[in-house]
Design an enzyme around this catalytic site. Structure first.
Site, PDB file in Angstrom:
ATOM      1  CG  ASP A  88      -0.268  -0.318   2.526  1.00 52.89           C
ATOM      2  OD1 ASP A  88       0.976  -0.409   2.549  1.00 52.89           O
ATOM      3  OD2 ASP A  88      -0.968  -0.462   3.537  1.00 52.89           O
ATOM      4  CG  ASN A 122      -8.810  -0.788  11.804  1.00 53.71           C
ATOM      5  OD1 ASN A 122      -7.883  -1.463  11.364  1.00 53.71           O
ATOM      6  ND2 ASN A 122      -9.273   0.285  11.197  1.00 53.71           N
ATOM      7  CG  HIS A 161      -5.692  -1.644   8.687  1.00 53.58           C
ATOM      8  ND1 HIS A 161      -5.847  -0.321   9.043  1.00 53.58           N
ATOM      9  CD2 HIS A 161      -4.377  -1.898   8.806  1.00 53.58           C
ATOM     10  CE1 HIS A 161      -4.675   0.189   9.356  1.00 53.58           C
ATOM     11  NE2 HIS A 161      -3.764  -0.758   9.230  1.00 53.58           N
ATOM     12  CD  GLU A 201      -8.721   1.504   7.547  1.00 55.19           C
ATOM     13  OE1 GLU A 201      -8.537   0.541   8.320  1.00 55.19           O
ATOM     14  OE2 GLU A 201      -8.373   2.668   7.810  1.00 55.19           O
TER      15      GLU A 201
HETATM   16  C1  GLP Z   1      -0.332   0.529   8.712  1.00 58.16           C
HETATM   17  C2  GLP Z   1      -0.079  -0.284   7.422  1.00 58.16           C
HETATM   18  C3  GLP Z   1      -0.243  -1.761   7.636  1.00 58.16           C
HETATM   19  C4  GLP Z   1       0.389  -2.163   8.956  1.00 58.16           C
HETATM   20  C5  GLP Z   1      -0.378  -1.532  10.087  1.00 58.16           C
HETATM   21  C6  GLP Z   1       0.216  -1.820  11.468  1.00 58.16           C
HETATM   22  O1  GLP Z   1      -1.384   1.414   8.655  1.00 58.16           O
HETATM   23  N1  GLP Z   1      -0.862   0.135   6.295  1.00 58.16           N
HETATM   24  O2  GLP Z   1       0.326  -2.478   6.539  1.00 58.16           O
HETATM   25  O3  GLP Z   1       0.346  -3.571   9.113  1.00 58.16           O
HETATM   26  O4  GLP Z   1      -0.599  -0.160   9.903  1.00 58.16           O
HETATM   27  O5  GLP Z   1       1.283  -0.986  11.757  1.00 58.16           O
HETATM   28  P1  GLP Z   1       2.285  -1.246  12.942  1.00 58.16           P
HETATM   29  O6  GLP Z   1       3.173  -2.367  12.492  1.00 58.16           O
HETATM   30  O7  GLP Z   1       3.040   0.040  13.099  1.00 58.16           O
HETATM   31  O8  GLP Z   1       1.477  -1.622  14.128  1.00 58.16           O
END
Ligand code: GLP
Length: 243
Positions: A67, A136, A138, A143
């Site tokens: 993404d 959440n 995702h 989402e």
């Molecule tokens: C982001 C990314 C995800 C990631 C998630 C968790 O928004 N788009 O790919 O897995 O949040 O992030 P973190 O590893 O900092 O908890």
């Protein structure tokens, strides 16, 4: 679904890096699906370390990232392209021609989604997809919604994601409101999927996603249906689940 319970962040990072390196050794021209966020940083550091010691070669590896934010240029230190350059691309011998990430600056985001989906198709699909999990539920930026989106698409970020990601920005008003993400279908077509999760903050969502019914309001829950899905999580992230 396979769950590997590990001690802590370092143990999670090393084990996940071992799985990625095995993939690269077994298929040197493999297609790796990569993720951003704070969770995979230790894993990337480990891969870089093994590359430095001559144990890993990225010369033929191809990568596709999950993404990217809409509207952040590559020089913005919060863009995912910047993150990937910093943590991986610039530190190993990946061929710049072989790395792919959605272009959040394309003036036509819908066209960009089609272009990106075609890149993945033309590569013959993803051999191994790495995932983190949002608070959440995702995956990528898929989402919670009433449906699972199949392909790469533009998504409006939820308040909870904007809230979770504001820590990386000067001010909450600077967090982009939209992103381009691979679809749940794109992700589910990967031959192998590895998710990493650590810390007690992730425990409620890990339990929700992997010990209950499949539900598009918890996008990660669909991974229960994948034929080769492995969750590598530390004791804290698994503390609310019976493993
Ligand atoms: C982001 C990314 C995800 C990631 C998630 C968790 O928004 N788009 O790919 O897995 O949040 O992030 P973190 O590893 O900092 O908890």
């Amino acid at each position: 679904m396979r769950i590997i319970k590990v001690r802590d962040y370092q143990d999670m990072s090393r084990k996940a890096a071992n799985v990625l390196s095995a993939q690269i050794i077994l298929k040197p021209n493999c297609v790796l699906g990569l993720a951003t966020g704070s969770t995979p940083i230790g894993l990337y550091d480990q891969l870089v370390d093994w590359y430095g010691k001559g144990d890993l070669d990225f010369a033929l590896v191809k990568t596709v990232n999950l993404d990217e934010y809409v509207g952040l240029p590559a020089y913005n230190d919060q863009s995912y392209i910047y993150f990937m350059e910093k943590h991986l691309y610039s530190r190993v011998n990946l061929d710049p021609q072989n790395v792919n990430i959605p272009n959040g600056m394309n003036a036509d985001p819908q066209a960009e989604c089609r272009r990106y989906e075609k890149i993945i198709d033309d590569l013959g699909g993803i051999d191994l997809q790495l995932l983190g999990i949002g608070n959440n539920g995702h995956i990528g930026f898929n989402e919670p919604d009433n449906i699972f989106y199949r392909k790469t698409h533009v998504v409006d970020l939820t308040e909870s994601t904007i809230e979770a990601n504001k820590r990386f920005f000067e001010d909450v008003s600077m967090v982009p409101r939209q992103a381009i993400t691979m679809g749940v279908g794109t992700i589910m077509q990967a031959k192998k999927i590895v998710m990493i999760a650590n810390g007690e903050g992730k425990a409620p969502i890990v339990k929700e996603a992997f010990s209950k019914e499949i539900n598009p309001l918890i996008p990660a829950s669909i991974l229960q249906l994948h034929p080769d899905f492995t969750l590598i999580a530390d004791e804290a992230a698994l503390s609310l689940m019976d493993v």
